[in-house]
Design a protein around this motif. Structure first.
Motif, PDB file in Angstrom:
ATOM      1  N   ALA A   1       0.848  -1.189   0.000  1.00 30.18           N
ATOM      2  CA  ALA A   1       0.000   0.000   0.000  1.00 30.18           C
ATOM      3  C   ALA A   1       0.876   1.229   0.000  1.00 30.18           C
ATOM      4  O   ALA A   1       1.662   1.429   0.908  1.00 30.18           O
ATOM      5  CB  ALA A   1      -0.908  -0.017   1.214  1.00 30.18           C
TER       6      ALA A   1
ATOM      7  N   TYR B   1      -4.134   1.953   1.423  1.00 30.51           N
ATOM      8  CA  TYR B   1      -4.275   1.452   2.793  1.00 30.51           C
ATOM      9  C   TYR B   1      -5.745   1.248   3.127  1.00 30.51           C
ATOM     10  O   TYR B   1      -6.122   0.238   3.733  1.00 30.51           O
ATOM     11  CB  TYR B   1      -3.652   2.421   3.799  1.00 30.51           C
ATOM     12  CG  TYR B   1      -2.150   2.375   3.878  1.00 30.51           C
ATOM     13  CD1 TYR B   1      -1.472   1.182   4.104  1.00 30.51           C
ATOM     14  CD2 TYR B   1      -1.404   3.527   3.755  1.00 30.51           C
ATOM     15  CE1 TYR B   1      -0.100   1.129   4.199  1.00 30.51           C
ATOM     16  CE2 TYR B   1      -0.018   3.500   3.852  1.00 30.51           C
ATOM     17  CZ  TYR B   1       0.624   2.301   4.066  1.00 30.51           C
ATOM     18  OH  TYR B   1       1.990   2.265   4.162  1.00 30.51           O
TER      19      TYR B   1
ATOM     20  N   ILE C   1      -4.768  -0.077  10.414  1.00 31.87           N
ATOM     21  CA  ILE C   1      -3.384   0.212  10.032  1.00 31.87           C
ATOM     22  C   ILE C   1      -2.922   1.441  10.804  1.00 31.87           C
ATOM     23  O   ILE C   1      -3.606   2.463  10.844  1.00 31.87           O
ATOM     24  CB  ILE C   1      -3.240   0.449   8.519  1.00 31.87           C
ATOM     25  CG1 ILE C   1      -3.455  -0.870   7.775  1.00 31.87           C
ATOM     26  CG2 ILE C   1      -1.874   1.043   8.184  1.00 31.87           C
ATOM     27  CD1 ILE C   1      -3.268  -0.801   6.281  1.00 31.87           C
TER      28      ILE C   1
ATOM     29  N   LEU D   1      -0.098  -3.445  10.322  1.00 25.71           N
ATOM     30  CA  LEU D   1      -1.427  -3.951  10.050  1.00 25.71           C
ATOM     31  C   LEU D   1      -1.850  -4.820  11.229  1.00 25.71           C
ATOM     32  O   LEU D   1      -1.124  -5.745  11.607  1.00 25.71           O
ATOM     33  CB  LEU D   1      -1.412  -4.781   8.764  1.00 25.71           C
ATOM     34  CG  LEU D   1      -2.674  -5.557   8.418  1.00 25.71           C
ATOM     35  CD1 LEU D   1      -3.858  -4.619   8.184  1.00 25.71           C
ATOM     36  CD2 LEU D   1      -2.420  -6.416   7.179  1.00 25.71           C
TER      37      LEU D   1
END
Length: 143
Positions: A6, A12, A30, A119
């Protein structure tokens, strides 16, 4: 460890939404580190969140789940996040705010190997997380 997938906020956001919709996780988020001193870490993207309180969480490298993953560059998982109190280095405000029982977090790294984001995916119910859950989460990054 994990490939940089990302690159923009839109990427994202799409990644978080995809994992949340394609999995059984109750929460997916995230965290990003600010690129300037004091390099604070904030949760920026989330799906399955109970409120917007996660946006107010501010961490430093080495503290909390995201801080630990940023510092070590290694995945983290735990099945009893309630065991950590505010005085503990692993205190997890994201778990408290989102009522997470268990969670797994993996680094998202740049091509140079620097951790650019974390993440996290978690459960509000007693669902066991393990190394296999880590592998499954990393698999979403490689899709």
């Amino acid at each position: 460890m994990v490939l940089e997938q990302a690159k923009t906020d839109k990427d994202y956001s799409k990644l978080v939404a995809h994992i949340y919709q394609a999995s059984d996780f109750d929460f997916v988020g995230i965290a990003l580190q600010q690129p300037y001193y004091p390099f604070l870490i904030k949760w920026r993207f989330a799906a399955g969140n109970q409120s917007e309180r996660f946006r107010q969480i501010v961490l430093r490298r080495g503290f909390g789940i995201a801080g630990l993953v940023f510092r070590t560059g290694k995945p983290f998982y735990n099945n009893d996040l309630s065991e950590y109190s505010i005085s503990n280095k692993l205190y997890t405000p994201i778990a408290s705010v989102e009522s997470l029982w268990g969670a797994v977090a993996v680094p998202i790294s740049t091509q140079s190997g620097a951790v650019s984001a974390v993440l996290l995916a978690g459960y509000r119910r007693q669902q066991i997380v393990s190394a296999a859950t880590v592998s499954r989460l990393i698999g979403y990054l490689n899709d």
